[in-house]
Design a protein around this motif. Structure first.
Motif, PDB file in Angstrom:
ATOM      1  N   SER B  18       0.847  -1.200   0.000  1.00 37.74           N
ATOM      2  CA  SER B  18       0.000   0.000   0.000  1.00 37.74           C
ATOM      3  C   SER B  18       0.876   1.241   0.000  1.00 37.74           C
ATOM      4  O   SER B  18       2.039   1.208   0.413  1.00 37.74           O
ATOM      5  CB  SER B  18      -0.912   0.009   1.225  1.00 37.74           C
ATOM      6  N   MET B  19       0.289   2.325  -0.462  1.00 37.32           N
ATOM      7  CA  MET B  19       1.035   3.580  -0.511  1.00 37.32           C
ATOM      8  C   MET B  19       0.071   4.751  -0.517  1.00 37.32           C
ATOM      9  O   MET B  19      -1.003   4.661  -1.123  1.00 37.32           O
ATOM     10  CB  MET B  19       1.891   3.657  -1.761  1.00 37.32           C
ATOM     11  N   THR B  20       0.480   5.835   0.112  1.00 38.43           N
ATOM     12  CA  THR B  20      -0.305   7.069   0.085  1.00 38.43           C
ATOM     13  C   THR B  20       0.520   8.165  -0.548  1.00 38.43           C
ATOM     14  O   THR B  20       1.648   8.441  -0.128  1.00 38.43           O
ATOM     15  CB  THR B  20      -0.734   7.494   1.495  1.00 38.43           C
ATOM     16  N   LEU B  21      -0.039   8.760  -1.590  1.00 36.79           N
ATOM     17  CA  LEU B  21       0.567   9.925  -2.236  1.00 36.79           C
ATOM     18  C   LEU B  21      -0.007  11.169  -1.577  1.00 36.79           C
ATOM     19  O   LEU B  21      -1.231  11.306  -1.460  1.00 36.79           O
ATOM     20  CB  LEU B  21       0.259   9.929  -3.735  1.00 36.79           C
ATOM     21  N   ARG B  22       0.894  12.072  -1.222  1.00 30.43           N
ATOM     22  CA  ARG B  22       0.452  13.246  -0.488  1.00 30.43           C
ATOM     23  C   ARG B  22       0.317  14.457  -1.407  1.00 30.43           C
ATOM     24  O   ARG B  22       1.084  14.619  -2.370  1.00 30.43           O
ATOM     25  CB  ARG B  22       1.421  13.558   0.645  1.00 30.43           C
ATOM     26  N   CYS B  23      -0.655  15.300  -1.095  1.00 28.20           N
ATOM     27  CA  CYS B  23      -0.887  16.521  -1.853  1.00 28.20           C
ATOM     28  C   CYS B  23      -1.367  17.602  -0.893  1.00 28.20           C
ATOM     29  O   CYS B  23      -2.337  17.383  -0.152  1.00 28.20           O
ATOM     30  CB  CYS B  23      -1.935  16.293  -2.937  1.00 28.20           C
ATOM     31  N   THR B  24      -0.687  18.730  -0.929  1.00 28.89           N
ATOM     32  CA  THR B  24      -1.053  19.859  -0.078  1.00 28.89           C
ATOM     33  C   THR B  24      -1.058  21.126  -0.922  1.00 28.89           C
ATOM     34  O   THR B  24      -0.143  21.344  -1.707  1.00 28.89           O
ATOM     35  CB  THR B  24      -0.050  20.037   1.081  1.00 28.89           C
ATOM     36  N   GLN B  25      -2.088  21.951  -0.721  1.00 31.66           N
ATOM     37  CA  GLN B  25      -2.153  23.236  -1.422  1.00 31.66           C
ATOM     38  C   GLN B  25      -2.267  24.367  -0.409  1.00 31.66           C
ATOM     39  O   GLN B  25      -2.832  24.196   0.664  1.00 31.66           O
ATOM     40  CB  GLN B  25      -3.328  23.257  -2.402  1.00 31.66           C
ATOM     41  N   ASP B  26      -1.720  25.513  -0.787  1.00 32.92           N
ATOM     42  CA  ASP B  26      -1.743  26.660   0.118  1.00 32.92           C
ATOM     43  C   ASP B  26      -2.524  27.824  -0.472  1.00 32.92           C
ATOM     44  O   ASP B  26      -2.321  28.974  -0.079  1.00 32.92           O
ATOM     45  CB  ASP B  26      -0.317  27.083   0.468  1.00 32.92           C
TER      46      ASP B  26
END
Lengths: 113, 113
Positions: B18-26
């Protein structure tokens, strides 16, 4: 249903020549139209967009596109290609009734010195 | 300004993991999206979120899940990776209105072996 067709997956032009990248769309309502550029190993960047008003839209880096409702087209042009224009170009459509974007399969532009 | 930040930039993963791709916006955008980009297929929407607390399925949602606990973060999880999920994954955000273009991160290159 909406869709976008980009004719020509690969286009080559000489430096200084006209660039023409084709985009046709299908939409049941007046669309919002976008062109994006993608340089290697980067995300997509907005070149220009059409929402309402003037049908000839000017974008960054000397690119422009014309919305032609009768032809359901939104072709991207630039009068004189530069080496730095070599990239992948994507046309996208979004209806004004939703928030989903539909992308074409992209056109890879090569500029020959 | 940072815009959209994706992590990791690349990853090699064994099938079944399993894997989680991270995404963050400001940018405080309401809407966020996950796409996969494959050669000849352009960008295909996996999942989207129009506002914090809500998510929706895109064109190719199978094998992926997302959550939107707050405005800024929109992680994409592969519960049990398969080789066909080898791709470049892009996160994007936009204002809720279709008038506004999407802003993209630089992508995560994922290889499933």
């Amino acid at each position: 249903a909406q869709s976008v067709t980009q004719l020509g997956s690969h286009v080559s032009v000489s430096e200084g020549a006209l660039v023409l990248l084709r985009c046709n769309y299908s939409s049941s309502v007046p669309p919002y139209l976008f062109w994006y550029v993608q340089y290697p190993n980067q995300g997509l960047q907005l070149l220009l967009k059409y929402t309402t008003g003037a049908t000839l839209v000017k974008g960054i880096n000397g690119f422009e596109a014309e919305f032609k409702k009768s032809e359901t087209s939104f072709h991207l042009t630039k009068p004189s290609a530069h080496m730095s224009d070599a990239a992948e170009y994507f046309c996208a459509v979004n209806s004004n009734t939703g928030n989903q974007f539909y992308f074409g399969t992209g056109t890879s532009l090569t500029v020959i010195p | 300004t940072a815009g959209i930040t994706q992590a990791p930039t690349s990853q090699i993963l064994a099938a079944g993991r399993s894997m989680t791709l991270r995404c963050t916006q400001d940018m405080r955008h309401n809407a966020m999206y996950w796409y996969r980009q494959d050669l000849g297929l352009g960008l295909r929407l996996i999942h989207y979120s129009n506002t914090a607390g809500t998510t929706g399925k895109g064109e190719v949602p199978d094998g992926y899940s997302v959550s939107r606990a707050n405005t800024d973060d929109f992680p994409l999880t592969l519960a049990s990776a398969v080789p066909s999920q080898t791709s470049v994954y892009f996160c994007a955000s936009s204002e809720i209105s279709g008038l506004q273009p999407q802003h993209f991160g630089d992508g995560t290159r994922l290889s499933i072996l």
